[in-house]
Design an enzyme around this catalytic site. Structure first.
Site, short mmCIF file in Angstrom:
data_model
loop_
_atom_site.label_atom_id
_atom_site.label_comp_id
_atom_site.label_asym_id
_atom_site.label_seq_id
_atom_site.Cartn_x
_atom_site.Cartn_y
_atom_site.Cartn_z
N ARG A 1 -19.97 5.91 8.39
CA ARG A 1 -18.81 6.40 7.67
C ARG A 1 -18.40 7.73 8.28
O ARG A 1 -19.25 8.46 8.81
CB ARG A 1 -19.14 6.62 6.18
CG ARG A 1 -19.31 5.34 5.37
CD ARG A 1 -17.99 4.61 5.15
NE ARG A 1 -18.14 3.46 4.29
CZ ARG A 1 -18.27 2.20 4.72
NH1 ARG A 1 -18.26 1.93 6.02
NH2 ARG A 1 -18.40 1.21 3.87
N HIS B 1 -11.75 1.45 12.59
CA HIS B 1 -12.68 0.85 11.63
C HIS B 1 -12.73 -0.67 11.81
O HIS B 1 -12.47 -1.44 10.86
CB HIS B 1 -12.32 1.23 10.18
CG HIS B 1 -13.48 1.09 9.23
ND1 HIS B 1 -13.69 1.93 8.15
CD2 HIS B 1 -14.53 0.21 9.20
CE1 HIS B 1 -14.79 1.55 7.50
NE2 HIS B 1 -15.31 0.51 8.13
C1 GLV Z 1 -17.57 -1.69 6.36
O1 GLV Z 1 -17.24 -0.60 6.62
C2 GLV Z 1 -18.66 -2.04 5.49
O2 GLV Z 1 -19.09 -1.24 4.65
O3 GLV Z 1 -19.12 -3.18 5.59
#
Ligand code: GLV
Length: 307
Positions: free
Chosen positions: A222, A270
């Site tokens: 993250r 992402h």
């Molecule tokens: C993606 O970011 C997840 O948490 O799977």
């Protein structure tokens, strides 16, 4: 008839889930219908207050390995189990991304691509792979898969987790002392940790300083794991040679953010790993069946450890 509310842009869930449990009714947010009729929610980034508005909600399923996007809801109803996803294909995608990022730096691709722009024929060789260690932060399903695959292509691999773990072929470390011991050994460091109070900002100035000069940082956990100003400073003085970043504090990453234009940074949107209905639906339905049968759910978020 059990009813599930889906909040996702991926509409394939609507067909895929009932394939495993024909009785299951799926409603697709924002078409909630009668909120009292909803038993289960399968969500990514639920709008604040949505889950609280479902009076008979029994289980919340995260559409991600992380649950931070659910915990961020200030009105999250207490006492409802939250289940983390376990998707073999997501694991596979995450490992592909980790290998791509490590090999991109290891095989000097930034310099080779720059050479190409100038039609320069400069052969560049990597450091000796069996002596070039990679550290994986987080040894859950995803971290272990990444570690094994890096090991299989010849890198010495270290793994770090909150509590002690054993993974064949991987040198495992844990706790603060373990992190201090591991970081100076790792030319590449890959973060796949969950975001918790304990891991927020873990990649800060002291962490980066503990890596050897010329190390590379790959963040697929993250954005909150990295202190951006510390990483930018370490890149600018040259202590960190490059960063491959998939996750950011604010997403989409704002256009003015210095990462976008930084010559040593690769930004991806992402996309390291997605949860794929075809491979993840059966595990979600298995948990719904357990719940219907009064059995213990698998992969439940544990507040005491934060994931
Ligand atoms: C993606 O970011 C997840 O948490 O799977």
């Amino acid at each position: 008839m059990p009813t599930l509310l889906l909040k996702s842009q991926t509409t394939a869930w609507i067909e895929e889930l009932p394939r495993h449990l024909p009785d299951l009714k799926v409603r697709h947010y924002p078409d909630i219908g009668d909120p009292a009729g909803i038993d289960y929610a399968l969500v990514w980034l639920p709008p604040p207050g949505l889950l609280k508005s479902l009076p008979n909600l029994k289980v919340i399923f995260s559409l991600g390995a992380g649950v931070d996007h659910i915990l961020a809801d200030p009105e999250l109803p207490a006492g409802i189990p939250i289940v983390r996803i376990s998707d073999p294909h997501q694991c596979h995608l995450m490992s592909e991304y980790a290998l791509l990022a490590v090999l991109y730096f290891h095989r000097a691709m930034p310099a080779i691509l720059a050479d190409q722009l100038q039609a320069k024929w400069t052969r560049r060789w990597p450091l000796y792979t069996p002596e070039t260690a990679v550290g994986v932060l987080g040894l859950g399903e995803i971290g272990q898969d990444i570690a094994r695959k890096l090991c299989a292509i010849g890198f010495p691999v270290h793994g770090w987790s909150r509590s002690p773990k054993r993974v064949d072929g991987i040198t495992c470390h844990h706790g603060q002392a373990g992190l201090r011991a591991m970081l100076p050994l790792c030319r590449y460091i890959i973060c796949v940790l969950p975001l918790t109070e304990a891991t927020q900002g873990i990649i800060d100035a002291a962490f980066l300083q503990a890596l050897p000069p010329g190390a590379f940082v790959i963040n697929m956990g993250r954005g909150g794991h990295v202190v951006d100003k510390d990483l930018l400073a370490a890149l600018d003085i040259g202590h960190i040679a490059g960063a491959f970043l998939d996750v950011f504090d604010v997403e989409p990453l704002p256009p003015a953010h210095p990462y976008w234009q930084h010559p040593k940074v690769v930004v991806t949107p992402h996309c390291a790993g997605d949860v794929v209905p075809r491979t993840a639906a059966s595990a979600i339905v298995a948990n719904i069946r357990r719940h219907l049968g009064g059995d213990k759910l698998h992969n439940v978020y544990q507040p005491d450890r934060g994931y």
